[in-house]
Design an enzyme around this catalytic site. Sequence first.
Site, PDB file in Angstrom:
ATOM      1  N   TYR A  71      62.452  39.817 111.728  1.00  0.00           N
ATOM      2  CA  TYR A  71      62.308  41.273 111.569  1.00  0.00           C
ATOM      3  C   TYR A  71      61.234  41.596 110.530  1.00  0.00           C
ATOM      4  CZ  TYR A  71      63.683  46.168 111.074  1.00  0.00           C
ATOM      5  OH  TYR A  71      63.683  47.539 111.065  1.00  0.00           O
ATOM      6  N   PHE A 126      40.061  60.423 125.171  1.00  0.00           N
ATOM      7  CA  PHE A 126      40.814  59.864 126.288  1.00  0.00           C
ATOM      8  C   PHE A 126      42.054  60.744 126.507  1.00  0.00           C
ATOM      9  CE2 PHE A 126      44.180  57.068 127.904  1.00  0.00           C
ATOM     10  CZ  PHE A 126      43.638  56.859 129.153  1.00  0.00           C
ATOM     11  N   ASP A 127      42.640  60.725 127.703  1.00  0.00           N
ATOM     12  CA  ASP A 127      43.698  61.720 127.990  1.00  0.00           C
ATOM     13  C   ASP A 127      44.930  61.625 127.084  1.00  0.00           C
ATOM     14  OD1 ASP A 127      44.520  59.515 129.420  1.00  0.00           O
ATOM     15  OD2 ASP A 127      44.624  60.493 131.364  1.00  0.00           O
ATOM     16  N   ASP A 216      38.244  55.189 118.145  1.00  0.00           N
ATOM     17  CA  ASP A 216      39.166  54.812 119.221  1.00  0.00           C
ATOM     18  C   ASP A 216      38.502  53.610 119.895  1.00  0.00           C
ATOM     19  OD1 ASP A 216      40.587  54.467 121.557  1.00  0.00           O
ATOM     20  OD2 ASP A 216      40.606  56.574 122.132  1.00  0.00           O
ATOM     21  N   ALA A 218      39.423  50.894 122.005  1.00  0.00           N
ATOM     22  CA  ALA A 218      40.009  50.102 123.097  1.00  0.00           C
ATOM     23  C   ALA A 218      39.039  49.077 123.689  1.00  0.00           C
ATOM     24  CB  ALA A 218      40.522  51.038 124.186  1.00  0.00           C
ATOM     25  N   LYS A 259      43.405  46.370 126.296  1.00  0.00           N
ATOM     26  CA  LYS A 259      42.059  46.259 126.866  1.00  0.00           C
ATOM     27  C   LYS A 259      41.357  45.069 126.190  1.00  0.00           C
ATOM     28  CE  LYS A 259      43.097  50.739 127.777  1.00  0.00           C
ATOM     29  NZ  LYS A 259      44.337  51.374 127.285  1.00  0.00           N
ATOM     30  N   HIS A 449      48.937  64.470 137.377  1.00  0.00           N
ATOM     31  CA  HIS A 449      48.451  63.447 138.310  1.00  0.00           C
ATOM     32  C   HIS A 449      49.416  62.271 138.450  1.00  0.00           C
ATOM     33  CE1 HIS A 449      46.846  62.794 134.292  1.00  0.00           C
ATOM     34  NE2 HIS A 449      46.762  61.508 134.550  1.00  0.00           N
TER      35      HIS A 449
HETATM   36  N1  F0G Z   1      42.024  55.155 124.132  1.00  0.00           N
HETATM   37  C1  F0G Z   1      41.307  54.851 125.223  1.00  0.00           C
HETATM   38  C2  F0G Z   1      39.827  54.964 125.199  1.00  0.00           C
HETATM   39  C3  F0G Z   1      41.982  54.409 126.376  1.00  0.00           C
HETATM   40  O1  F0G Z   1      41.272  54.112 127.462  1.00  0.00           O
HETATM   41  C4  F0G Z   1      43.400  54.299 126.364  1.00  0.00           C
HETATM   42  C5  F0G Z   1      44.126  53.838 127.547  1.00  0.00           C
HETATM   43  C6  F0G Z   1      44.073  54.622 125.190  1.00  0.00           C
HETATM   44  C7  F0G Z   1      43.354  55.051 124.096  1.00  0.00           C
HETATM   45  C8  F0G Z   1      45.579  54.535 125.098  1.00  0.00           C
HETATM   46  O2  F0G Z   1      45.991  53.237 124.982  1.00  0.00           O
HETATM   47  O3  F0G Z   1      47.299  52.781 127.065  1.00  0.00           O
HETATM   48  O4  F0G Z   1      47.519  51.334 125.030  1.00  0.00           O
HETATM   49  O5  F0G Z   1      48.459  53.616 125.032  1.00  0.00           O
HETATM   50  N2  F0G Z   1      43.617  53.784 128.702  1.00  0.00           N
HETATM   51  C9  F0G Z   1      44.224  53.287 129.922  1.00  0.00           C
HETATM   52  C10 F0G Z   1      43.298  53.509 131.070  1.00  0.00           C
HETATM   53  C11 F0G Z   1      45.623  53.717 130.168  1.00  0.00           C
HETATM   54  O6  F0G Z   1      43.719  53.281 132.231  1.00  0.00           O
HETATM   55  O7  F0G Z   1      42.141  53.874 130.873  1.00  0.00           O
HETATM   56  P1  F0G Z   1      47.403  52.718 125.568  1.00  0.00           P
END
Ligand code: F0G
Length: 462
Positions: A71, A126-127, A216, A218, A259, A449
Amino acid sequence: MRTIIEPFRIKTVEPIRMTTIEERRELIAAADYNLFSLKSDDVLIDLLTDSGTSAMSTNQWAALMKGDESYAGSPSFYRFEAAVRELMPFKHIIPTHQGRAAEHILTSIITQGKGKGMIVPNNTHFDTTRANFEDAGIDARDLVIEEAMDTALIHPFKGNMDLQKLEKLLSEESANIPMVEITITNNAGGGQPVSMANIRAVKALCDKFNKPLIIDSARFAENAYFIKLREDGYQDKSVKEIVREIFSYADGMTMSAKKDAFSNMGGWLALNDDEWAERARTRLIMTEGFPTYGGLSGRDMECIAIGLEEIVEEDYLQYRIRSIQYINEGLDELGVPVMKPAGGHAIFIDASKMLPHIPALQYPAQALAIALYIQGGIRTVEIGSLMFGRQADGSEKPAAMELVRMAMPRRVYTQAQADYIIEIFEQLRENTSNIPGMEISYEPESLRHFTVKMKPMGAGFR
Ligand code: F0G
């Protein structure tokens, strides 16, 4: 060379279940024309996302066994922390179960419950980043350069922030801006990279207005490799050196390890500021877990530590970027309107150009995505008016672009499978004018979506 061979060989395989066009026509109708509702066993080539879908290496599988599930104070955490710090030398490294958990914690520390009236600029949010900010009342502002909006225009760094717009916003609204963010590569804008010069210039503006810069991150390694290929002065630097320079300009980062860390799960938030880090850890304990595991198991942290060593290997990155270009070029030769130049993790198709007979609010990119599934069992994702068309006031407005994204999982598909994808487009090309527009029969209040139900218009898919 046209071909850059996969710099790995296959040790374990996963069978793909073959289906016919007729079966797929029924399967997608039963899924209400929503590709997220399909069973993945009914997909031949799954390009829905490159997130969490990488093939792990033998070293990563071996490291799983070393995972220590204590833990507190697990050695797996210290290996993970050291691997992150090797590339991104931040003072505080806080593990989370995935990227959006890091975003959620970051949002809570900048707003402390009072996000209304705040603005966070980004090249393109990102969304999930946008959703986290907006949920807290923050205005998430996209300030990517104009060139990014023209899918056919060649520009080496189409992910760059528009510096003039950023400076204007910072001078007019400084009091309301808690931080500035850059997304590398710019996923929502086509997986396009951001140049080092742009990152440096954004940092200079942040310093001028005394704002922290958060990245950000990824797809940081893909972005760094594009810098090596395309930016003057970086050809002789290693990707690792480039990565370190990128992060030397940042005050913090959020990361999705799903990623560019070759992990099936994981993420982190890294910060230099002690006070922000303390707030983040308090929040972490409430929502994710103790600070030496966050939302992760020890074995996940081991996988990430190895993944971070492998992701900056240049043979891999050369293959990775080339494999995306290969499909982009193949489609371009067929006359398919692809986004140019190719991004780092995905091929983007401009559906408004490929299906000009379908108006934006009949969701041409969704129609194309459905047609690709029926024709070839290929699963992609719509990034257009279905994803972004519903406005906060309930009205509907066409998105800036109608794109289909084909995101390539890392180290998963072979060149023969890439050729298959190109061939499916070749078959589809003869029949594009028969692809119908789509209408919505059910939608939830937000993020529609994922759970929307749809119907094809007119005679449907033939
Ligand atoms: N930032 C970016 C640029 C991303 O592409 C994603 C996730 C996230 C943050 C969030 O990260 O999924 O680990 O919570 N992108 C995926 C996609 C889901 O299909 O582009 P996460």
